[in-house]
Design a protein around this motif. Structure first.
Motif, short mmCIF file in Angstrom:
data_model
loop_
_atom_site.label_atom_id
_atom_site.label_comp_id
_atom_site.label_asym_id
_atom_site.label_seq_id
_atom_site.Cartn_x
_atom_site.Cartn_y
_atom_site.Cartn_z
N GLY A 144 -18.70 7.97 -0.59
CA GLY A 144 -20.47 7.67 -0.99
C GLY A 144 -20.76 7.39 -2.33
N LYS A 145 -21.88 7.27 -2.61
CA LYS A 145 -22.46 6.56 -3.69
C LYS A 145 -21.93 7.11 -5.10
CE LYS A 145 -26.85 8.68 -4.45
NZ LYS A 145 -28.31 8.53 -4.66
N ASP A 146 -21.44 8.40 -4.98
CA ASP A 146 -20.91 9.04 -6.24
C ASP A 146 -19.32 9.24 -6.17
OD1 ASP A 146 -23.34 9.29 -7.60
OD2 ASP A 146 -23.76 11.06 -6.36
N ALA A 147 -18.72 8.49 -5.31
CA ALA A 147 -17.26 8.64 -5.16
C ALA A 147 -16.43 8.44 -6.52
CB ALA A 147 -16.70 7.51 -4.33
N GLY A 148 -15.69 9.40 -6.68
CA GLY A 148 -14.75 9.48 -8.07
C GLY A 148 -15.55 10.48 -8.86
N LYS A 149 -16.65 11.01 -8.81
CA LYS A 149 -17.36 11.74 -10.02
C LYS A 149 -16.97 13.40 -9.56
CE LYS A 149 -21.23 8.64 -10.77
NZ LYS A 149 -22.60 8.56 -10.50
N GLN A 150 -16.99 14.08 -10.39
CA GLN A 150 -16.75 15.37 -10.30
C GLN A 150 -17.90 16.39 -10.79
OE1 GLN A 150 -13.39 16.28 -12.76
NE2 GLN A 150 -12.02 14.91 -11.44
N GLY A 151 -18.02 17.76 -10.32
CA GLY A 151 -18.89 18.39 -10.77
C GLY A 151 -19.10 19.97 -9.88
N ARG A 152 -19.71 20.89 -10.45
CA ARG A 152 -19.67 22.31 -9.79
C ARG A 152 -20.52 22.46 -8.68
NH1 ARG A 152 -22.40 26.60 -11.73
NH2 ARG A 152 -23.46 25.36 -13.12
N VAL A 153 -20.18 23.07 -7.60
CA VAL A 153 -20.97 23.55 -6.57
C VAL A 153 -22.13 24.35 -6.83
CG1 VAL A 153 -21.08 24.27 -3.99
CG2 VAL A 153 -19.27 23.09 -4.80
N LEU A 154 -23.21 24.06 -6.59
CA LEU A 154 -24.54 24.81 -6.97
C LEU A 154 -24.77 25.63 -5.59
CD1 LEU A 154 -26.85 22.17 -8.69
CD2 LEU A 154 -25.67 23.82 -9.75
N ARG A 155 -24.95 25.26 -4.60
CA ARG A 155 -25.40 25.70 -3.37
C ARG A 155 -24.53 25.39 -2.15
NH1 ARG A 155 -30.71 24.19 -3.11
NH2 ARG A 155 -30.78 23.52 -0.94
N VAL A 156 -24.24 26.09 -1.25
CA VAL A 156 -23.71 25.73 -0.01
C VAL A 156 -24.43 25.97 1.36
CG1 VAL A 156 -21.36 26.15 1.36
CG2 VAL A 156 -21.34 26.29 -1.12
N GLU A 157 -24.65 25.40 2.13
CA GLU A 157 -25.37 25.44 3.48
C GLU A 157 -24.28 25.22 4.64
OE1 GLU A 157 -28.71 22.72 3.66
OE2 GLU A 157 -29.53 23.88 2.15
N PRO A 158 -23.79 26.35 4.92
CA PRO A 158 -22.64 26.29 5.99
C PRO A 158 -23.05 25.92 7.24
CG PRO A 158 -22.74 28.58 4.75
CD PRO A 158 -23.82 27.93 4.37
#
Length: 112
Positions: free
Chosen positions: A16-30
């Motif tokens: 995707g457009k942010d490939a290679g970036k890292q971050g913390r998961v804020l919210r999950v929608e299973p």
């Protein structure tokens, strides 16, 4: 089906457009197989201004607001806590403890 990535995990975007970036998961929608990652997939939302009384009480001010958009689960990989590289997640069952998430790369147990 439950997702193997949970809120608070650190993930790397692999496509995707942010490939290679890292971050913390804020919210999950299973149910939608999507998650929101801090500072990634930023989208602009045009917010209508609220009345003056609401803004004085801490209501939302109008304008263009940037916030995180959803990313499909298949486009991210969890980062291994030992070497900080993307890895897959497995499930191990142990006596009495139930299910535990384990990284496939180094077999490290994931907290959370």
């Amino acid at each position: 089906m439950a997702l193997k990535i949970r809120q608070g995990d650190t993930v790397a975007v692999i496509s995707g457009k942010d490939a290679g970036k890292q971050g913390r998961v804020l919210r999950v929608e299973p149910k939608r197989n999507r998650l929101f990652v801090e500072g990634l997939n930023m989208v602009k939302r045009h917010q209508r201004p609220r009345s003056l009384k609401d803004t004085q009480r801490g209501g939302k001010v109008g304008g263009v607001i940037e916030k995180e958009g959803p990313i499909h689960v298949s486009n991210v990989m969890i980062l291994d806590p030992k070497d900080n590289k993307p890895t897959r997640v497995g499930i191990e069952r142990s006596d009495g403890a139930g299910r535990e998430r384990v990284t496939k790369r180094t077999s490290t147990k994931l907290v959370n």
